[in-house]
Design a protein around this motif. Structure first.
Motif, PDB file in Angstrom:
ATOM      1  N   PRO A 163      -6.885   6.363 -14.893  1.00  0.00           N
ATOM      2  CA  PRO A 163      -6.381   5.163 -14.202  1.00  0.00           C
ATOM      3  C   PRO A 163      -5.378   5.525 -13.120  1.00  0.00           C
ATOM      4  O   PRO A 163      -4.460   6.310 -13.344  1.00  0.00           O
ATOM      5  N   GLY A 164      -5.558   4.966 -11.948  1.00  0.00           N
ATOM      6  CA  GLY A 164      -4.656   5.223 -10.841  1.00  0.00           C
ATOM      7  C   GLY A 164      -5.080   4.421  -9.629  1.00  0.00           C
ATOM      8  O   GLY A 164      -6.116   3.750  -9.646  1.00  0.00           O
ATOM      9  N   GLU A 165      -4.291   4.462  -8.565  1.00  0.00           N
ATOM     10  CA  GLU A 165      -4.631   3.745  -7.344  1.00  0.00           C
ATOM     11  C   GLU A 165      -4.158   4.543  -6.139  1.00  0.00           C
ATOM     12  O   GLU A 165      -3.176   5.276  -6.206  1.00  0.00           O
ATOM     13  N   TRP A 166      -4.890   4.403  -5.029  1.00  0.00           N
ATOM     14  CA  TRP A 166      -4.563   5.115  -3.803  1.00  0.00           C
ATOM     15  C   TRP A 166      -3.381   4.438  -3.117  1.00  0.00           C
ATOM     16  O   TRP A 166      -3.376   3.219  -2.937  1.00  0.00           O
ATOM     17  N   ARG A 167      -2.395   5.250  -2.756  1.00  0.00           N
ATOM     18  CA  ARG A 167      -1.200   4.743  -2.072  1.00  0.00           C
ATOM     19  C   ARG A 167      -0.839   5.688  -0.933  1.00  0.00           C
ATOM     20  O   ARG A 167      -1.088   6.891  -0.999  1.00  0.00           O
ATOM     21  N   LEU A 168      -0.227   5.124   0.109  1.00  0.00           N
ATOM     22  CA  LEU A 168       0.162   5.916   1.272  1.00  0.00           C
ATOM     23  C   LEU A 168       1.421   6.697   0.941  1.00  0.00           C
ATOM     24  O   LEU A 168       2.470   6.120   0.643  1.00  0.00           O
ATOM     25  N   SER A 169       1.328   8.021   1.001  1.00  0.00           N
ATOM     26  CA  SER A 169       2.438   8.877   0.595  1.00  0.00           C
ATOM     27  C   SER A 169       3.487   9.008   1.707  1.00  0.00           C
ATOM     28  O   SER A 169       4.667   8.767   1.494  1.00  0.00           O
TER      29      SER A 169
ATOM     30  N   LEU B 194       0.808  -1.221   0.000  1.00  0.00           N
ATOM     31  CA  LEU B 194       0.000   0.000   0.000  1.00  0.00           C
ATOM     32  C   LEU B 194       0.842   1.272   0.000  1.00  0.00           C
ATOM     33  O   LEU B 194       0.298   2.375  -0.005  1.00  0.00           O
ATOM     34  N   ILE B 195       2.166   1.124   0.002  1.00  0.00           N
ATOM     35  CA  ILE B 195       3.058   2.274   0.087  1.00  0.00           C
ATOM     36  C   ILE B 195       3.255   2.886  -1.299  1.00  0.00           C
ATOM     37  O   ILE B 195       3.216   2.205  -2.322  1.00  0.00           O
ATOM     38  N   THR B 196       3.482   4.187  -1.351  1.00  0.00           N
ATOM     39  CA  THR B 196       3.651   4.918  -2.604  1.00  0.00           C
ATOM     40  C   THR B 196       4.654   4.266  -3.546  1.00  0.00           C
ATOM     41  O   THR B 196       5.663   3.679  -3.114  1.00  0.00           O
ATOM     42  N   HIS B 197       4.398   4.393  -4.836  1.00  0.00           N
ATOM     43  CA  HIS B 197       5.305   3.840  -5.851  1.00  0.00           C
ATOM     44  C   HIS B 197       6.705   4.441  -5.719  1.00  0.00           C
ATOM     45  O   HIS B 197       7.694   3.785  -6.058  1.00  0.00           O
ATOM     46  N   ALA B 198       6.788   5.678  -5.256  1.00  0.00           N
ATOM     47  CA  ALA B 198       8.101   6.323  -5.118  1.00  0.00           C
ATOM     48  C   ALA B 198       8.991   5.539  -4.166  1.00  0.00           C
ATOM     49  O   ALA B 198      10.199   5.377  -4.413  1.00  0.00           O
ATOM     50  N   ALA B 199       8.426   5.031  -3.062  1.00  0.00           N
ATOM     51  CA  ALA B 199       9.207   4.238  -2.111  1.00  0.00           C
ATOM     52  C   ALA B 199       9.625   2.912  -2.732  1.00  0.00           C
ATOM     53  O   ALA B 199      10.746   2.428  -2.509  1.00  0.00           O
ATOM     54  N   HIS B 200       8.747   2.309  -3.525  1.00  0.00           N
ATOM     55  CA  HIS B 200       9.098   1.049  -4.185  1.00  0.00           C
ATOM     56  C   HIS B 200      10.240   1.255  -5.173  1.00  0.00           C
ATOM     57  O   HIS B 200      11.139   0.411  -5.282  1.00  0.00           O
ATOM     58  N   LYS B 201      10.209   2.370  -5.896  1.00  0.00           N
ATOM     59  CA  LYS B 201      11.282   2.637  -6.848  1.00  0.00           C
ATOM     60  C   LYS B 201      12.598   2.911  -6.125  1.00  0.00           C
ATOM     61  O   LYS B 201      13.672   2.539  -6.599  1.00  0.00           O
TER      62      LYS B 201
END
Length: 407
Positions: A391-397, A314-321
């Motif tokens: 298109p998008g999804e909710w993520r924890l920033s 559920l964490i933001t894509h930025a953290a995954h990258k």
């Protein structure tokens, strides 16, 4: 040469040609053309009016600057340049807004390596340490430009002509090339008088001493965003040159994609204009069904169960990258020392089309009860905010425990 008006940008001219064809068609095509044409005209007039008023103070209109906010500033300032500058600084000096304005910085690899420094500069900026913020951002800009191209020279060593921005609002004749003259001024004679321009050489070399103020610090942010826009235009220009070698079919597809992007931007702008902030409480049906409430409950349930792997989803894509395959370990490391016993979701504040805040009461294992603010962003795979129906999804920033606890 720099553009005399926003209307002179190649993308504007190209789109005008496409719209001329669409206007000849009956039905939805003509309606779409008229809508996009209004959006284009409004954008061009806003950018040109911005530069007409604020270019003497060397402010630059960059891609991350809100058109709606600038329109409000221009309307309320009523040609008072000092009032307009004050309102523009207020626009930057809002933590969440500056965070969102910084999101596009990650598009450039040479800037991604410098994002930790940008974050430190943001902390200094809001703490009132303007001198520190200015020095850090100046070093970031110099280093970024030095690394961006094979010609190894920092921003301070560039001539204004080298900063021509192709097909961008920063390429306006009152834009980056116009403002760059402040960068190399003031290197020899010591000056103790207050200054309000971004005199890079004088500041770095210690000859300009009285620059510790919010105006210069905010201009450093303004210049940083403009420089990254310039870099993006260099990439875009190279891509354009390559595209010109394609077949007519490939070029037609490219034009179609460009048109689709502009229509999408127009749609997002319309959504933002019509948005009304709202708050949902537990006794409302909208609260139970709201995605942020559902996701907050999931996240806190997994936190209670110490299910860090599911939390990471559920964490933001930025953290995954940033962390890659190590994201689960990062989540475990962040949360392991903060076990959670129970929770209650108290409210959902949906204040922006692509962002909302969930307020929750957390009962920690040590007996302490705290209030948490969980900021959810509806984002695309590049972690860029995008509202429905795109298109998008909710993520924890903001996902670290220290960032969630409000008190």
């Amino acid at each position: 040469m720099p553009y005399e008006s926003t209307h002179d940008l190649p993308s504007f001219r190209q789109l005008e040609q496409q719209l001329a064809v669409l206007r000849l068609l009956p039905g939805p095509g003509r309606t779409t053309a008229e809508h996009v044409e209004r959006q284009m005209r409004e954008l061009a007039e806003t950018v040109d009016a911005f530069y007409e008023l604020l270019s003497p103070k060397h402010w630059i209109f960059h891609e991350s600057l809100s058109v709606t906010a600038v329109q409000t500033i221009l309307t309320e300032a009523q040609n008072n340049v000092d009032r307009a500058e004050e309102m523009l600084i207020d626009h930057y000096h809002e933590k969440e807004r500056l965070f969102f304005m910084s999101v596009p910085l990650k598009k450039q690899p040479a800037m991604r390596r410098r994002l930790p420094l940008v974050e430190r500069a943001r902390e200094d900026y809001f703490a009132g340490r303007y001198y520190a913020c200015i020095h850090v951002l100046l070093s970031v800009m110099d280093g970024f430009v030095n690394e961006f191209e094979t010609v190894r020279r920092g921003l301070h060593a560039r001539e204004a002509e080298e900063l021509r921005a192709w097909d961008s609002v920063v390429g306006h004749h009152f834009g980056l090339t116009h403002a760059h003259k402040t960068f190399t001024k003031g290197r020899s004679t010591t000056n103790e008088e207050p200054v309000y321009e971004l005199y890079r050489n004088g500041i770095v070399h210690g000859s300009i001493l009285n620059y510790d103020n919010i105006i210069v610090a905010t201009k450093a942010w303004n210049r940083l965003f403009a420089v990254v826009d310039w870099a993006c235009t260099r990439d875009k220009e190279q891509q354009q040159e390559a595209a010109e070698a394609l077949t007519r079919a490939g070029q037609a597809q490219q034009c179609k994609d460009l048109f689709g992007t502009l229509v999408q931007r127009a749609e997002i702008d319309r959504i933002n204009r019509q948005w009304t902030a709202r708050e949902h409480l537990p006794d409302a049906e909208e609260f139970t069904a709201h995605p942020a409430q559902v996701l907050t409950s999931k996240l806190l349930t997994w936190w209670t169960a110490r299910n860090y792997g599911s939390m990471s989803d559920l964490i933001t894509h930025a953290a995954h990258k940033k962390h890659g395959n190590a994201i689960r370990s990062e989540i475990r490391r962040a949360y392991a020392d903060f076990p959670l016993e129970s929770f209650v979701v108290l409210a959902i504040r949906h204040d922006m089309p692509a962002a909302c805040t969930a307020t929750a009461r957390l009962d920690r294992a040590n007996g302490e009860t705290v209030t948490a603010q969980l900021r959810w962003i509806r984002e695309d795979p590049d972690a860029y905010p995008i509202p429905e129906p795109r298109p998008g999804e909710w993520r924890l920033s903001t996902w670290k425990p220290s960032e969630l606890v409000a008190g």
